[in-house]
Write an enzyme that holds these catalytic residues in place. Structure first.
Site, short mmCIF file in Angstrom:
data_model
loop_
_atom_site.label_atom_id
_atom_site.label_comp_id
_atom_site.label_asym_id
_atom_site.label_seq_id
_atom_site.Cartn_x
_atom_site.Cartn_y
_atom_site.Cartn_z
CE1 TYR A 92 -3.71 2.24 -0.03
CE2 TYR A 92 -3.67 2.33 2.37
CZ TYR A 92 -4.22 2.72 1.17
OH TYR A 92 -5.28 3.59 1.16
CB SER A 183 0.80 -5.95 2.49
OG SER A 183 0.09 -5.10 3.35
CD GLN A 184 -2.13 -1.42 -2.62
OE1 GLN A 184 -2.91 -0.49 -2.45
NE2 GLN A 184 -0.98 -1.27 -3.25
CG ASP A 273 -0.39 -9.14 9.85
OD1 ASP A 273 -0.44 -7.94 10.19
OD2 ASP A 273 -0.24 -9.49 8.66
CG HIS A 302 1.83 -6.57 7.76
ND1 HIS A 302 0.77 -7.29 7.26
CD2 HIS A 302 2.09 -5.62 6.83
CE1 HIS A 302 0.40 -6.79 6.10
NE2 HIS A 302 1.20 -5.78 5.80
#
Length: 320
Positions: A92, A183-184, A273, A302
């Protein structure tokens, strides 16, 4: 072990709590029809970065709404016949990173297409115009407008459009196109595989953009999800529209797209996470009906997951 979320036994059956709009499938079918009507106007520009084994190009295409999308495209130099390809998506607000990150796959005989998300930290346009705020967060971009103007709708469609472009390249074997990201990038991998069902393998790692109401109820609307809290504080301070807001966010909730996936899936997740909590990841994973596997890292959050990149390589090579 300590818990920041549900026990693993519950994660494996968790189905998510963010609402799914009643016209969800029509929404995405309409979006795909809009995407297919766009002339992509593909442009390949040789990059200044080249290696003896890889040809490197800046690839541009036009997505929905007229945005020009930038992709780093690397292919094996002098490849003989169609070969597999990987589409890659970044985290992101970031960008695709350096060319060297593509070269591992190229050395294995893959073409690689790495997309800059529109309006984030790379070279892709944000050409849209919506009513209401354009605060830094892309999750809430367009939330005060019609659902078709949610920014992540366009980004999700960009992923599918890129996958189709990759499949149309004469040097690429259209039956061996894979997707991955963290992630994103993991959320976009799920969206890509859902909206382009010809993707054969997908490897999302701790996917973002899933189960927004769960994020809120866990009091984790911070860090990457901070814009949810910002939106309520600025635009609905007494939560009078809370139900409508989470329902609208349901259009861009990847857990609801996951059931469309036909690809084989390998997911990686850390049970500690607090950015993309495991329950939100499993909300999507548990809806996937195709062959799937999840690699669990009990003590990791994360962050880098040791050995996960190696597992993805092996997965795409058919060795896993």
């Amino acid at each position: 072990m300590p818990l920041i979320d549900m026990p693993l036994s519950q994660l494996k059956s968790y189905s998510g709590i963010n609402p799914r709009p009643s016209d969800f499938n029509d929404y995405w079918d309409r979006g795909l029809a809009e995407m297919r009507a766009v002339d992509p106007q593909i442009e390949l520009v040789p990059s200044r970065f080249q290696t003896p084994s890889a040809e490197c190009f800046d690839l541009y295409f036009t997505g929905v709404g007229g945005a020009r999308i930038h992709v780093k495209y690397a292919r094996p130099r002098g490849a003989d016949g169609p070969h597999p390809a990987v589409v890659q998506f970044h985290g992101y607000t970031g960008n695709v990173g350096d060319w060297h990150e593509r070269l591992g796959y190229v050395s294995l005989g893959f073409s690689v297409f790495a997309m800059d998300c529109r309006g984030q930290g790379g070279r892709s346009d944000d050409a849209g115009s919506v009513k209401g705020n354009t605060h830094h967060g892309h999750i809430i971009r367009g939330l005060d407008d019609e659902p078709d103007n949610l920014l992540f709708r366009s980004i999700f469609l960009d992923t599918a459009q890129l996958a189709g472009i990759a499949m149309g390249m004469p040097e690429v074997d259209a039956e061996q196109v894979y997707a991955t990201g963290w992630s994103q990038g993991g959320g976009l991998t799920i969206a890509c595989a859902a909206l382009e069902p010809r993707i054969r393998k997908a490897a999302p790692v701790y996917p973002f953009l899933s189960d927004y109401r769960r994020i809120w109820e866990m009091d984790l609307a911070k860090d990457a999800y901070a814009e949810l809290r910002t939106y309520f504080r600025h635009f609905d301070p007494q939560h009078e529209r809370e139900s409508d807001i989470f329902t609208k966010l349901g259009y861009i909730d990847v857990q609801h797209l996951a059931e469309r996936i036909q690809a084989d899936v390998l997911m990686g997740t850390g049970l500690m996470d607090t950015i993309c909590p495991p329950s939100t990841q499993f909300a999507a994973f548990n809806k996937i009906a195709s062959a799937k596997r999840v690699e669990i890292f009990p003590d990791f959050g994360h962050e880098g997951l040791p050995g996960m990149n190696d597992k993805i390589y092996q997965f795409f090579l058919g060795q896993y």
